[in-house]
Design a protein around this motif. Structure first.
Motif, PDB file in Angstrom:
ATOM      1  N   ALA A 270       0.778  -1.144   0.022  1.00 25.78           N
ATOM      2  CA  ALA A 270       0.088  -0.098  -0.122  1.00 25.78           C
ATOM      3  C   ALA A 270       1.045   1.273   0.128  1.00 25.78           C
ATOM      4  CB  ALA A 270      -1.105   0.222   1.220  1.00 25.78           C
ATOM      5  N   LEU A 271       2.042   1.147   0.828  1.00 25.88           N
ATOM      6  CA  LEU A 271       2.859   2.455   0.876  1.00 25.88           C
ATOM      7  C   LEU A 271       3.408   2.671  -0.536  1.00 25.88           C
ATOM      8  CD1 LEU A 271       4.147   4.546   2.609  1.00 25.88           C
ATOM      9  CD2 LEU A 271       5.875   2.917   3.185  1.00 25.88           C
ATOM     10  N   THR A 272       3.842   1.682  -1.294  1.00 21.19           N
ATOM     11  CA  THR A 272       4.323   1.830  -2.763  1.00 21.19           C
ATOM     12  C   THR A 272       3.425   2.637  -3.445  1.00 21.19           C
ATOM     13  OG1 THR A 272       3.411  -0.416  -3.664  1.00 21.19           O
ATOM     14  CG2 THR A 272       5.773  -0.366  -2.399  1.00 21.19           C
ATOM     15  N   VAL A 273       2.221   2.206  -3.502  1.00 24.90           N
ATOM     16  CA  VAL A 273       1.118   2.961  -4.254  1.00 24.90           C
ATOM     17  C   VAL A 273       0.981   4.385  -3.906  1.00 24.90           C
ATOM     18  CG1 VAL A 273      -1.185   3.084  -4.776  1.00 24.90           C
ATOM     19  CG2 VAL A 273      -0.153   0.838  -4.542  1.00 24.90           C
ATOM     20  N   VAL A 274       0.972   4.680  -2.630  1.00 24.73           N
ATOM     21  CA  VAL A 274       0.892   6.152  -1.879  1.00 24.73           C
ATOM     22  C   VAL A 274       2.380   6.792  -2.847  1.00 24.73           C
ATOM     23  CG1 VAL A 274       1.283   7.618  -0.093  1.00 24.73           C
ATOM     24  CG2 VAL A 274      -0.059   5.527   0.076  1.00 24.73           C
ATOM     25  N   ILE A 275       3.502   6.273  -2.537  1.00 24.84           N
ATOM     26  CA  ILE A 275       4.738   6.874  -2.817  1.00 24.84           C
ATOM     27  C   ILE A 275       4.785   7.166  -4.361  1.00 24.84           C
ATOM     28  CG2 ILE A 275       7.172   6.856  -2.917  1.00 24.84           C
ATOM     29  CD1 ILE A 275       7.261   5.165  -0.234  1.00 24.84           C
ATOM     30  N   LEU A 276       4.457   6.151  -5.053  1.00 27.85           N
ATOM     31  CA  LEU A 276       4.423   6.446  -6.729  1.00 27.85           C
ATOM     32  C   LEU A 276       3.441   7.298  -7.451  1.00 27.85           C
ATOM     33  CD1 LEU A 276       6.072   4.967  -8.941  1.00 27.85           C
ATOM     34  CD2 LEU A 276       3.996   3.507  -9.275  1.00 27.85           C
ATOM     35  N   GLY A 277       2.186   7.385  -6.554  1.00 26.75           N
ATOM     36  CA  GLY A 277       1.329   8.679  -6.856  1.00 26.75           C
ATOM     37  C   GLY A 277       1.893   9.726  -6.696  1.00 26.75           C
ATOM     38  N   ILE A 278       2.504  10.075  -5.444  1.00 26.97           N
ATOM     39  CA  ILE A 278       3.012  11.400  -5.081  1.00 26.97           C
ATOM     40  C   ILE A 278       4.163  11.867  -5.956  1.00 26.97           C
ATOM     41  CG2 ILE A 278       4.533  12.538  -3.221  1.00 26.97           C
ATOM     42  CD1 ILE A 278       3.015  10.949  -1.189  1.00 26.97           C
ATOM     43  N   GLU A 279       5.217  10.740  -6.453  1.00 28.54           N
ATOM     44  CA  GLU A 279       6.117  10.876  -7.318  1.00 28.54           C
ATOM     45  C   GLU A 279       5.630  11.280  -8.794  1.00 28.54           C
ATOM     46  OE1 GLU A 279      10.146   8.548  -8.633  1.00 28.54           O
ATOM     47  OE2 GLU A 279       8.362   7.500  -8.741  1.00 28.54           O
ATOM     48  N   ASN A 280       4.678  10.896  -8.926  1.00 27.21           N
ATOM     49  CA  ASN A 280       3.720  11.417 -10.367  1.00 27.21           C
ATOM     50  C   ASN A 280       3.618  12.695 -10.235  1.00 27.21           C
ATOM     51  OD1 ASN A 280       3.992   8.664 -11.334  1.00 27.21           O
ATOM     52  ND2 ASN A 280       1.862   8.238 -11.445  1.00 27.21           N
ATOM     53  N   LEU A 281       3.037  12.963  -9.104  1.00 26.59           N
ATOM     54  CA  LEU A 281       2.546  14.542  -8.886  1.00 26.59           C
ATOM     55  C   LEU A 281       3.857  15.289  -9.083  1.00 26.59           C
ATOM     56  CD1 LEU A 281      -0.002  14.234  -6.021  1.00 26.59           C
ATOM     57  CD2 LEU A 281      -0.229  14.774  -8.418  1.00 26.59           C
ATOM     58  N   TYR A 282       4.939  14.736  -8.467  1.00 25.59           N
ATOM     59  CA  TYR A 282       6.367  15.586  -8.484  1.00 25.59           C
ATOM     60  C   TYR A 282       6.542  16.126 -10.042  1.00 25.59           C
ATOM     61  CZ  TYR A 282      11.436  16.296  -8.407  1.00 25.59           C
ATOM     62  OH  TYR A 282      12.370  17.107  -8.639  1.00 25.59           O
TER      63      TYR A 282
ATOM     64  N   SER B  22      -2.712   7.715  -4.847  1.00 26.66           N
ATOM     65  CA  SER B  22      -2.191   7.902  -3.700  1.00 26.66           C
ATOM     66  C   SER B  22      -3.136   7.958  -2.077  1.00 26.66           C
ATOM     67  CB  SER B  22      -1.310   9.072  -3.255  1.00 26.66           C
ATOM     68  OG  SER B  22      -0.270   9.189  -4.210  1.00 26.66           O
ATOM     69  N   LEU B  23      -4.274   8.585  -2.559  1.00 22.41           N
ATOM     70  CA  LEU B  23      -5.339   8.663  -1.438  1.00 22.41           C
ATOM     71  C   LEU B  23      -5.823   7.104  -1.080  1.00 22.41           C
ATOM     72  CD1 LEU B  23      -7.436   9.763   0.478  1.00 22.41           C
ATOM     73  CD2 LEU B  23      -8.867  10.062  -1.549  1.00 22.41           C
ATOM     74  N   MET B  24      -5.923   6.211  -2.039  1.00 19.32           N
ATOM     75  CA  MET B  24      -6.286   5.016  -1.875  1.00 19.32           C
ATOM     76  C   MET B  24      -5.314   4.319  -1.248  1.00 19.32           C
ATOM     77  SD  MET B  24      -8.692   4.070  -5.341  1.00 19.32           S
ATOM     78  CE  MET B  24      -7.661   4.450  -6.388  1.00 19.32           C
ATOM     79  N   GLY B  25      -4.121   4.246  -1.679  1.00 18.99           N
ATOM     80  CA  GLY B  25      -2.920   3.662  -1.267  1.00 18.99           C
ATOM     81  C   GLY B  25      -2.977   3.977   0.307  1.00 18.99           C
ATOM     82  N   ALA B  26      -2.908   5.338   0.751  1.00 18.87           N
ATOM     83  CA  ALA B  26      -3.157   5.821   1.981  1.00 18.87           C
ATOM     84  C   ALA B  26      -4.335   4.999   3.110  1.00 18.87           C
ATOM     85  CB  ALA B  26      -3.250   7.098   2.246  1.00 18.87           C
ATOM     86  N   ILE B  27      -5.265   4.890   2.511  1.00 19.64           N
ATOM     87  CA  ILE B  27      -6.487   4.302   3.070  1.00 19.64           C
ATOM     88  C   ILE B  27      -6.087   2.769   3.384  1.00 19.64           C
ATOM     89  CG2 ILE B  27      -8.754   3.338   3.109  1.00 19.64           C
ATOM     90  CD1 ILE B  27      -9.324   6.415   1.649  1.00 19.64           C
ATOM     91  N   TRP B  28      -5.690   2.103   2.122  1.00 21.76           N
ATOM     92  CA  TRP B  28      -5.092   0.905   2.509  1.00 21.76           C
ATOM     93  C   TRP B  28      -4.183   0.517   3.545  1.00 21.76           C
ATOM     94  CZ3 TRP B  28      -4.800  -0.051  -3.591  1.00 21.76           C
ATOM     95  CH2 TRP B  28      -6.260  -0.244  -3.948  1.00 21.76           C
ATOM     96  N   LEU B  29      -3.168   1.509   3.421  1.00 14.39           N
ATOM     97  CA  LEU B  29      -2.460   1.373   4.436  1.00 14.39           C
ATOM     98  C   LEU B  29      -2.758   1.541   5.857  1.00 14.39           C
ATOM     99  CD1 LEU B  29       0.851   1.471   5.058  1.00 14.39           C
ATOM    100  CD2 LEU B  29       0.812   3.768   4.875  1.00 14.39           C
TER     101      LEU B  29
END
Length: 401
Positions: free
Chosen positions: A284-296, A390-397
């Motif tokens: 779940a954390l990998t999904v969060v980080i990859l989504g944030i990296e996309n925004l960057y 990233s939001l979904m990944g955070a909720i799963w986390l």
């Protein structure tokens, strides 16, 4: 237009979050012998939350679900109910699963046997229960599905045809852990097949024999496993949500593939052992980080002369590291469904299925996403989608911690 897309994306996100903990597969061995019928049923423990009417988000101990499990199984011989003599529940912490052993006595004899499976089907139409039937030193296989809930077995007719009799005792352990896992065909009710067709589907059970056949059914198992793993699917989609050259995307996908193949193999072979309580939050954390990296990458302002290769030069090794985590997550289903025999063949077929499932997702979305980035709102949609991911990944986390 943008508002409608956002609303649709949010609804889609909620639906994914609601079903994120479900797995599409459970596992059963059914033994038929003179003492009666023995059912060994294994399933991911968090699936049992579907049976909890209190809406509790914490999985209870295995014994708490025993009434629901016993009500979900029914054994009938000669059109009369068999009696549940004993039931045992235990946890399998290595794969975060629960296992239930149910022993039935049929005093009326077992000339014809009916076994009913009725767990999860109403709430979860895609669920499949893979079952092996062991009888008279032979083995058959089937799948219980939403529209195939009953197995009807003409025991006396089959024994006469085979010239065999029922064994006098059950296996001491789950037999498919010691024997070859056979190919799984389409789900069927044995009542609909002739005795000859049933005989052709039977394999001789030879304990301790080393089998080397490759089971192609694990290809489909790997494909459906990745399609039903929404966290894995979102990770793959996230790779597509920034504009890049095709060669760059190919490098990322290759990095992810190589990494998860390594840890999948190491986990299944017993070299690497990481419990799901650690792996699932990390996925779940990998999904969060990859989504944030996309925004960057989407919203920073690169120099005009910076190429895609220069812009994303560090992304491949991040994806490789994340792939190592996902590979461990892929391994749990294969560990649950596999015995000790022919592990290399099943590992090869399962991993091939995972790769084909991954490729199918990319091929399906590649052109629409490419067209999206040609649209004037493309970058905004990519940003919104990455934020939702990233939001979904955070909720799963949070759920998995």
């Amino acid at each position: 237009m943008i508002r409608n897309i956002i609303i649709f994306s949010l609804l889609w996100a909620v639906s994914l979050i609601a079903s994120a903990h479900l797995s599409g597969f459970t596992d059963t061995s059914i033994q038929i012998a003179k003492p009666g019928v023995k059912i060994i049923y294994t399933l991911p423990s968090d699936n049992l939350l579907e049976l909890d009417s209190s809406n509790n988000k914490t999985v209870a101990p295995p014994s708490s679900y025993m009434p629901s499990i016993t009500n979900g199984w029914g054994v009938f011989a000669n059109k009369r109910s068999c009696f549940l003599l004993s039931s045992i529940a235990k946890a399998l912490p290595k794969i975060t699963a629960y296992q239930y052993t149910l022993n039935y006595e049929c005093p009326q004899g077992i000339d014809e046997l009916s076994i009913r499976y009725n767990l999860f089907t109403e709430q979860w139409r895609g669920h499949q229960n893979y079952a092996r039937i062991f009888m008279a030193d032979s083995r058959m296989r089937m799948r219980f599905t939403f529209d195939k809930k009953i197995l009807v077995l003409p025991v006396k007719q089959l024994l006469n045809k085979w010239g065999k009799s029922l064994t006098t005792a059950f296996f001491n352990t789950d037999p498919h852990r010691q024997l070859q896992v056979e190919s799984w065909g389409d789900p069927f009710s044995i009542k609909e097949a002739s005795a000859q067709q049933i005989t052709e589907a039977v394999e001789e059970v030879i304990p301790g024999q080393n089998y080397s056949s490759i089971d192609p059914s694990f290809i489909w198992l790997g494909m459906t496993h990745i399609w039903q793993g929404y966290d894995h699917v979102l990770f793959i989609i996230c790779l597509l949500l920034i504009p890049c050259a095709f060669k760059q995307l190919l490098l990322w996908v290759t990095s992810f593939t190589l990494a998860h193949s390594i840890t999948l193999a190491l986990s299944v072979l017993g070299v690497l052992s990481i419990p799901p309580t650690i792996t699932e939050p990390l996925i779940a954390l990998t999904v969060v980080i990859l989504g944030i990296e996309n925004l960057y990458y989407l919203y920073r302002q690169p120099k005009d002369d910076v190429t895609f290769k220069q812009r994303y030069r560090n992304r491949w090794w991040i994806i490789f590291c994340f792939g190592l985590i996902h590979g461990v997550g892929f391994s749990y289903l294969l560990q649950e469904l596999s015995g000790d025999e022919d592990i290399w063949g099943r590992l090869l077929m399962f991993n091939l299925g995972v790769e084909l499932g991954q490729i199918a997702i990319i091929v399906l979305l590649l052109i629409p996403i490419y067209a999206m980035f040609k649209w004037k709102y493309g970058l905004k949609i990519g940003g919104i989608s990455s934020l939702l991911t990233s939001l979904m990944g955070a909720i799963w986390l949070i759920q998995r911690i």
